[in-house]
Scaffold this active site. Structure first.
Site: not given
Length: 393
Positions: A79-81, A83-84
């Site tokens: 999941p990228c959230q 680091f987004s």
């Protein structure tokens, strides 16, 4: 070759691996809407997903007992959230950080190679130490974090291991690259980080695939030869003004272009009907009203690759997932148009309302980019098996 896919989402990277020749021994995803998308396409018999053994749930609860001992690849995009660029940037303080779980699965399955994908935000200066920490964990997965150990102290131990000059146990040679999907034929400017590793006993000799498409080639196609606008039957009076400096530079270029032109929004949407007039025969191709342009959210011009498709906590953030029409007005991309921009095949249907489908697409790895990376890994693995190099430990 056998592959285990983690954090599969709607299936972009996993489909790319399938196209590269990998057979999935497990496809893991916790989001029920994304799983419904995969199951719907399995029910329809889509050839790229019909044989996937799908597991809906937390990767930390996936039973690794059925994974073969000679696993070739672990792939996935945690999941990228955390680091987004559009998220809260909490990184290691975010409960959604699944890099530790990824490392644990690599430690337990010991694949010959892995492919990990994430957002450009992971490379921000604020995350520099944690980004190094991620890479070192992947390089030395057996050096686990202790129960009472802070991550920064674990990083110090990993750094000492790397500089010791002594390799023992399970270790990986890790290569990291920030890439723009447009440079590989995806009609979208989508920058993503790939972390690729090969087990140290595998004589892979791998490097990231060379770029195949370029902005210069597109500008030459548009404003030097004019072939682009001829293909799309755009009258000269309706063509945009050429960028002076770039156009002059390319006109004076003597050597041929080695790359193909960047693919544009207009290229990607060829054959799709205007959804404001009729949905046509294509799946997920319905007009979505309400698009508007404002500062920072101006949409994607037709004659360039699209801006990065986005996913948000509450649907599409700011209305950025939209196109700028020829008259300067904007409208949202349909789900099918967005799928084209992410290089999903037209026969692949997405489950859920428009905002939910756009979330799946905004989180996806472009299928073509996944195929490019997975194919290069598969080729290196095949070559290493044909000619194993002596002396590697």
């Amino acid at each position: 070759m056998k592959c285990l896919e983690l954090f599969a989402g709607a299936g972009g990277l996993a489909m790319g691996a399938t196209l590269a020749g990998f057979e999935h021994v497990g496809v893991v995803e916790w989001d029920r809407w994304a799983c419904d998308t995969v199951r719907e396409n399995q029910r329809r018999g889509h050839p790229l997903v019909k044989d996937w053994p799908l597991f809906e749930g937390d990767v930390r609860k996936f039973d690794l007992g059925g994974v073969p001992d000679d696993l070739d690849l672990v792939a996935g995009g945690p999941p990228c959230q955390p680091f987004s660029m559009g998220g809260k940037h909490r990184a290691y303080d975010d409960h959604r950080d699944m890099f530790p779980a990824t490392v644990e699965i690599i430690r337990r399955t010991r694949p010959k190679a892995f492919i990990v994908e994430n957002v450009k935000g992971l490379t921000r200066a604020a995350f520099a130490n944690y980004f190094s920490y991620i890479q070192l964990q992947l390089a030395f997965p057996e050096i686990a974090r202790r129960a009472d150990e802070q991550w920064i102290d674990h990083l110090v131990r990993l750094e000492r291991e790397k500089t010791s000059g002594v390799l023992s146990g399970l270790t990986y040679d890790v290569v990291t690259r920030l890439v723009n999907a447009a440079d590989y034929g995806v009609p979208q400017k989508r920058e993503r980080v790939f972390i690729v590793g090969f087990r140290h006993d595998i004589d892979a000799r791998w490097s990231f695939p060379e770029e195949t498409h370029s902005r210069d080639a597109l500008l030459a196609d548009q404003f030097v030869t004019g072939d682009y606008f001829e293909r799309h039957r755009i009258a000269k009076r309706n063509r945009p003004t050429p960028p002076g400096a770039a156009s002059a530079r390319l006109r004076g270029r003597n050597e041929p272009m080695n790359e193909a032109p960047w693919r544009t929004v207009r290229d990607a949407l060829v054959g799709l009907s205007d959804p404001e007039q009729t949905a046509g025969p294509h799946l997920n191709h319905r007009f979505q009203p309400g698009a508007r342009s404002y500062h920072g959210h101006t949409g994607s011009p037709l004659d360039l690759p699209a801006k990065t498709l986005k996913a948000g906590d509450h649907g599409v953030p700011g209305g950025e997932n939209m196109m700028v029409k020829g008259d300067g007005s904007v409208r949202y991309f349909t789900a099918r148009e967005s799928a084209r921009l992410q290089t999903f095949p037209d026969g692949y249907i997405f489950h859920g309302a428009w905002s939910e489908v756009m979330r799946q697409l905004g989180n996806a790895v472009p299928v073509l980019l996944g195929q490019v990376v997975a194919s290069s890994v598969a080729q290196s693995l095949a070559m290493s098996q044909m000619a194993p190099a002596p002396g590697r430990h």
